[in-house]
Design a protein around this motif. Sequence first.
Motif, PDB file in Angstrom:
ATOM      1  N   GLY A   1       0.785  -1.188  -0.001  1.00  0.00           N
ATOM      2  CA  GLY A   1      -0.121   0.010   0.071  1.00  0.00           C
ATOM      3  C   GLY A   1       1.036   1.283  -0.065  1.00  0.00           C
ATOM      4  N   GLN A   2       2.279   1.328   0.022  1.00  0.00           N
ATOM      5  CA  GLN A   2       2.996   2.328   0.054  1.00  0.00           C
ATOM      6  C   GLN A   2       3.721   2.427  -1.276  1.00  0.00           C
ATOM      7  OE1 GLN A   2       3.001   4.524   2.826  1.00  0.00           O
ATOM      8  NE2 GLN A   2       1.366   3.067   3.733  1.00  0.00           N
ATOM      9  N   PHE A   3       3.890   3.837  -1.871  1.00  0.00           N
ATOM     10  CA  PHE A   3       4.426   4.154  -2.875  1.00  0.00           C
ATOM     11  C   PHE A   3       5.969   3.776  -2.687  1.00  0.00           C
ATOM     12  CE2 PHE A   3       7.136   7.202  -5.419  1.00  0.00           C
ATOM     13  CZ  PHE A   3       6.575   6.821  -6.831  1.00  0.00           C
ATOM     14  N   ILE A   4       6.626   3.090  -3.627  1.00  0.00           N
ATOM     15  CA  ILE A   4       8.066   2.611  -3.485  1.00  0.00           C
ATOM     16  C   ILE A   4       8.764   3.175  -4.868  1.00  0.00           C
ATOM     17  CG2 ILE A   4       7.600   0.565  -2.231  1.00  0.00           C
ATOM     18  CD1 ILE A   4       8.127  -1.043  -4.631  1.00  0.00           C
ATOM     19  N   GLY A   5       8.086   3.543  -6.091  1.00  0.00           N
ATOM     20  CA  GLY A   5       9.134   4.092  -7.066  1.00  0.00           C
ATOM     21  C   GLY A   5       7.978   4.169  -8.089  1.00  0.00           C
ATOM     22  N   SER A   6       8.854   4.827  -9.199  1.00  0.00           N
ATOM     23  CA  SER A   6       8.066   5.268 -10.407  1.00  0.00           C
ATOM     24  C   SER A   6       8.925   4.835 -11.682  1.00  0.00           C
ATOM     25  CB  SER A   6       7.540   6.339 -10.682  1.00  0.00           C
ATOM     26  OG  SER A   6       8.336   7.607 -10.556  1.00  0.00           O
ATOM     27  N   ASP A   7       8.370   4.707 -12.881  1.00  0.00           N
ATOM     28  CA  ASP A   7       9.380   4.573 -13.990  1.00  0.00           C
ATOM     29  C   ASP A   7       8.641   4.921 -15.115  1.00  0.00           C
ATOM     30  OD1 ASP A   7      11.643   4.053 -15.521  1.00  0.00           O
ATOM     31  OD2 ASP A   7      11.751   1.862 -15.143  1.00  0.00           O
ATOM     32  N   ILE A   8       9.236   5.429 -16.223  1.00  0.00           N
ATOM     33  CA  ILE A   8       8.866   5.895 -17.485  1.00  0.00           C
ATOM     34  C   ILE A   8       9.646   5.015 -18.554  1.00  0.00           C
ATOM     35  CG2 ILE A   8       9.795   8.007 -17.774  1.00  0.00           C
ATOM     36  CD1 ILE A   8       6.889   9.074 -18.232  1.00  0.00           C
ATOM     37  N   ILE A   9       8.602   4.631 -19.662  1.00  0.00           N
ATOM     38  CA  ILE A   9       9.229   4.189 -20.863  1.00  0.00           C
ATOM     39  C   ILE A   9       8.837   4.949 -21.915  1.00  0.00           C
ATOM     40  CG2 ILE A   9      10.157   1.905 -20.003  1.00  0.00           C
ATOM     41  CD1 ILE A   9       8.066   0.765 -22.000  1.00  0.00           C
ATOM     42  N   LYS A  10       9.621   5.134 -23.068  1.00  0.00           N
ATOM     43  CA  LYS A  10       9.338   5.968 -24.301  1.00  0.00           C
ATOM     44  C   LYS A  10       9.188   5.207 -25.290  1.00  0.00           C
ATOM     45  CE  LYS A  10      10.820   9.831 -21.706  1.00  0.00           C
ATOM     46  NZ  LYS A  10      12.268  10.244 -21.191  1.00  0.00           N
ATOM     47  N   CYS A  11       8.189   4.916 -26.236  1.00  0.00           N
ATOM     48  CA  CYS A  11       8.257   4.204 -27.322  1.00  0.00           C
ATOM     49  C   CYS A  11       8.279   5.119 -28.384  1.00  0.00           C
ATOM     50  CB  CYS A  11       6.975   3.211 -27.262  1.00  0.00           C
ATOM     51  SG  CYS A  11       6.953   1.893 -25.852  1.00  0.00           S
ATOM     52  N   GLY A  12       9.238   5.242 -29.055  1.00  0.00           N
ATOM     53  CA  GLY A  12       9.427   6.081 -30.284  1.00  0.00           C
ATOM     54  C   GLY A  12       9.164   5.452 -31.720  1.00  0.00           C
ATOM     55  N   ASN A  13       8.989   6.316 -32.746  1.00  0.00           N
ATOM     56  CA  ASN A  13       8.952   5.728 -34.096  1.00  0.00           C
ATOM     57  C   ASN A  13       7.953   4.772 -34.110  1.00  0.00           C
ATOM     58  OD1 ASN A  13       9.620   5.706 -36.673  1.00  0.00           O
ATOM     59  ND2 ASN A  13      11.223   4.132 -36.537  1.00  0.00           N
ATOM     60  N   VAL A  14       6.846   5.073 -33.817  1.00  0.00           N
ATOM     61  CA  VAL A  14       5.651   4.254 -33.758  1.00  0.00           C
ATOM     62  C   VAL A  14       4.622   4.706 -34.976  1.00  0.00           C
ATOM     63  CG1 VAL A  14       5.639   3.653 -31.410  1.00  0.00           C
ATOM     64  CG2 VAL A  14       4.280   5.590 -32.179  1.00  0.00           C
ATOM     65  N   SER A  15       3.802   3.949 -35.501  1.00  0.00           N
ATOM     66  CA  SER A  15       2.994   4.181 -36.765  1.00  0.00           C
ATOM     67  C   SER A  15       1.574   3.556 -36.518  1.00  0.00           C
ATOM     68  CB  SER A  15       3.593   3.860 -38.015  1.00  0.00           C
ATOM     69  OG  SER A  15       3.829   2.531 -38.073  1.00  0.00           O
ATOM     70  N   SER A  16       1.486   2.613 -35.575  1.00  0.00           N
ATOM     71  CA  SER A  16       0.350   1.894 -35.720  1.00  0.00           C
ATOM     72  C   SER A  16       0.028   1.305 -34.153  1.00  0.00           C
ATOM     73  CB  SER A  16       0.073   0.766 -36.502  1.00  0.00           C
ATOM     74  OG  SER A  16       1.167  -0.455 -36.044  1.00  0.00           O
TER      75      SER A  16
END
Length: 180
Positions: A144-159
């Motif tokens: 129940g406690q926040f322990i972290g975050s992350d982000i990924i970026k998916c580039g060059n997408v067309s569909s």
Amino acid sequence: MQMKNFALLILLFLAVNVNAQKESIQLKNALVVGQLDKEEDRYSLEINLTELLTDAGIKAVPSLNILKLGEDASILATDSIQKIVAAKGIDTYVLVSVRGYDKKFKKTYRRDELKTALNAGNLFPIYRDEVVSVSFEFLFYRNGQFIGSDIIKCGNVSSRDTVIKRFRKILKKRIEKSWK
């Protein structure tokens, strides 16, 4: 003399800060919660993330196995559901959502409660015409406690299919590198 001490203090602070950012989430198990409005998008993200985690040796269950179809995800924060999830050996929740369609997004450092995070709406689908990049955000909660975050970026997408392919490729590496 004071300048040397000040420079040493700054250097020490930076070293500790960089080391803290490199620490992994130490994910051993996870309930995967897709936070998307479209059911097919939610299903796609939850199943793909669950499969990648399982392949990496992490016990993972999609929230679709806990919730009834169309049920509000905030129910996952109730004590009764948390006991059911804990009985399955799961103590970590991974919330995944589309952050937006730009490569400039950074990891969030807000520390919302689990219930607040589960109530957060998401207006973005996995893919939208005329975008070339999609950013996905992951929020991690243990007991129940926040322990972290992350982000990924998916580039060059067309569909939508290329988004899923890039999501899987990037996330597979990220799980091994930062989440285990």
